[in-house]
Design a protein around this motif. Structure first.
Motif, PDB file in Angstrom:
ATOM      1  N   PRO A 131     -13.577 131.077 -47.991  1.00 49.85           N
ATOM      2  CA  PRO A 131     -12.919 131.041 -46.756  1.00 49.85           C
ATOM      3  C   PRO A 131     -13.660 132.054 -45.695  1.00 49.85           C
ATOM      4  O   PRO A 131     -13.798 133.371 -46.065  1.00 49.85           O
ATOM      5  N   GLY A 145      -9.548 124.853 -48.121  1.00 48.80           N
ATOM      6  CA  GLY A 145      -8.156 125.015 -48.668  1.00 48.80           C
ATOM      7  C   GLY A 145      -8.117 126.592 -49.075  1.00 48.80           C
ATOM      8  O   GLY A 145      -9.036 127.321 -49.232  1.00 48.80           O
ATOM      9  N   PHE A 147      -7.115 129.226 -47.358  1.00 51.73           N
ATOM     10  CA  PHE A 147      -7.446 130.406 -46.175  1.00 51.73           C
ATOM     11  C   PHE A 147      -6.012 131.278 -46.227  1.00 51.73           C
ATOM     12  O   PHE A 147      -4.827 130.565 -46.211  1.00 51.73           O
ATOM     13  N   LEU A 149      -3.449 132.233 -43.778  1.00 50.61           N
ATOM     14  CA  LEU A 149      -3.159 131.923 -42.337  1.00 50.61           C
ATOM     15  C   LEU A 149      -2.883 133.293 -41.674  1.00 50.61           C
ATOM     16  O   LEU A 149      -1.650 133.651 -41.515  1.00 50.61           O
ATOM     17  N   ALA A 155      -3.185 125.956 -38.734  1.00 49.75           N
ATOM     18  CA  ALA A 155      -3.548 124.954 -40.199  1.00 49.75           C
ATOM     19  C   ALA A 155      -3.036 123.426 -39.871  1.00 49.75           C
ATOM     20  O   ALA A 155      -1.855 123.593 -39.799  1.00 49.75           O
ATOM     21  N   ARG A 156      -3.937 122.567 -39.920  1.00 46.35           N
ATOM     22  CA  ARG A 156      -3.409 121.183 -40.138  1.00 46.35           C
ATOM     23  C   ARG A 156      -3.864 120.473 -41.143  1.00 46.35           C
ATOM     24  O   ARG A 156      -5.146 120.307 -41.500  1.00 46.35           O
ATOM     25  N   ALA A 157      -2.584 120.022 -42.063  1.00 48.44           N
ATOM     26  CA  ALA A 157      -3.125 119.526 -43.350  1.00 48.44           C
ATOM     27  C   ALA A 157      -3.886 118.084 -43.149  1.00 48.44           C
ATOM     28  O   ALA A 157      -3.429 117.527 -42.422  1.00 48.44           O
ATOM     29  N   SER A 271      -7.241 121.438 -45.319  1.00 49.66           N
ATOM     30  CA  SER A 271      -6.700 121.642 -44.181  1.00 49.66           C
ATOM     31  C   SER A 271      -7.951 122.001 -43.176  1.00 49.66           C
ATOM     32  O   SER A 271      -8.893 122.338 -43.465  1.00 49.66           O
ATOM     33  N   TYR A 273      -8.489 124.468 -39.894  1.00 45.40           N
ATOM     34  CA  TYR A 273      -8.063 125.481 -39.254  1.00 45.40           C
ATOM     35  C   TYR A 273      -8.816 125.915 -37.957  1.00 45.40           C
ATOM     36  O   TYR A 273      -9.894 125.487 -37.715  1.00 45.40           O
ATOM     37  N   TYR A 274      -7.910 126.281 -37.068  1.00 43.39           N
ATOM     38  CA  TYR A 274      -8.494 126.530 -35.641  1.00 43.39           C
ATOM     39  C   TYR A 274      -7.889 127.595 -35.108  1.00 43.39           C
ATOM     40  O   TYR A 274      -6.626 127.567 -35.407  1.00 43.39           O
TER      41      TYR A 274
END
Length: 312
Positions: A131, A145, A147, A149, A155-157, A271, A273-274
């Protein structure tokens, strides 16, 4: 503009802990970053960093200033990118971090249709099973996966990240049958070291009918790459515990079979991540939407499930 450049250099240096790391994110030299920060300190009349040969640390004034301005540069960058996108469409370098084999097998094939729709976006992708620090390393998006947060990250699954046991038919034919989790005791295991901690986790199997039991495989082989673990399992070296998405291509080649099909390990989610920005740059927004839609069209959330017929 000099002030804005100085603030950008200050924020990235504070996030990454060094002028060199900030320079890589900003596309500048470390000397230029240091000069911009020094000019900003002169303009503000305060010292923002304590400098050592190894690392930067924020002063009390620097920490307070960071709280006040953090996010402002990202919002300005997003607003400027979105303003340009209104006339020319989404554009710019899109920095994405993703795992090796999973990225090559499933995400790279999604890239061609994305580039056809948004030709002004220039992908710059880093393949790494570990990560990343999304903010400090300057990535627009990360996929994976496990990470942490951190503040400022969303995070968007995309799909479940369940793990299953696999082995080659040849390996299973060389020993007593594995019919229950207790039968794993003493059998050769192909295990994966955590990219976050470097350790091997003690995983617990669960099943549809209920119940939990610890995995008792011997540590015959240890890898840090799930694709290598799948290959070793296909070569008959032992029983591997890998994520469904890692095992799926090997099932499709008929190189491995499922061990204990009613049992699996829950591993959270795969997920996107952004950065948690109010105004995401259009290049980032359209990429996220493209990946989510591609997962839906290909039914990957179902295919990555431990209960899917293709892996049972």
């Amino acid at each position: 503009m000099d002030t804005l450049n100085g603030i950008a250099c200050f924020i990235r240096s504070a996030e990454s802990g060094s002028f060199a790391s900030a320079a890589r994110v900003l596309g500048l030299t470390p000397a230029a970053v240091g000069k911009n920060v020094a000019r900003l300190e002169t303009e503000l009349g305060v010292r923002l960093f304590q400098r050592t040969t190894r690392r930067l640390s924020l002063t009390e004034a620097g920490a307070a200033f960071l709280r006040d301005v953090q996010g402002s540069i990202d919002q300005l960058d997003g607003a400027m990118a979105n303003a340009r996108a209104r006339t020319g469409g989404p554009a710019g370098v899109l920095r994405v971090a993703l795992p090796y084999a999973f990225g090559r097998e499933f995400i790279v094939p999604m890239l061609d249709s994305f580039l056809q729709a948004f030709p002004a976006v220039r992908p710059d992708w880093r393949f790494d099973n570990r990560p990343v620090d999304l903010i400090a390393d300057g990535f627009d998006v990360a996929i994976g996966g496990g990470f942490d947060l951190k503040p400022g990250v969303v995070a968007r699954a995309l799909a479940p990240a369940q793990r299953i046991l696999i082995a080659s038919p040849d390996f299973l034919g060389r020993g007593p049958p594995i019919l229950t989790p207790d039968d794993l005791a003493g059998r050769e295991g192909i295990l994966i070291r955590s990219p976050q901690t470097g350790r091997i986790r003690d995983w617990v199997l669960t099943r549809r009918k209920g119940g939990e039991v610890a995995i008792a495989l011997d540590r015959r082989v240890v890898f840090d790459d799930p694709d290598a673990a799948c290959r070793a399992a296909a070569l008959g070296m032992g029983v591997a515990l890998v994520a469904v998405q890692s095992a799926l291509p090997w099932f499709e080649r008929a190189a491995v079979v499922r061990v204990l099909p009613e049992w699996w390990v829950e591993g959270g989610n795969l997920s996107l991540y952004y950065p948690a920005q109010h105004l995401l740059p259009q290049k980032t927004r359209v990429f996220i939407d493209h990946i989510v839609e591609s997962f839906r069209i290909q039914d990957l959330p179902t295919r990555f499930s431990a209960g899917h017929p293709a892996v049972c």
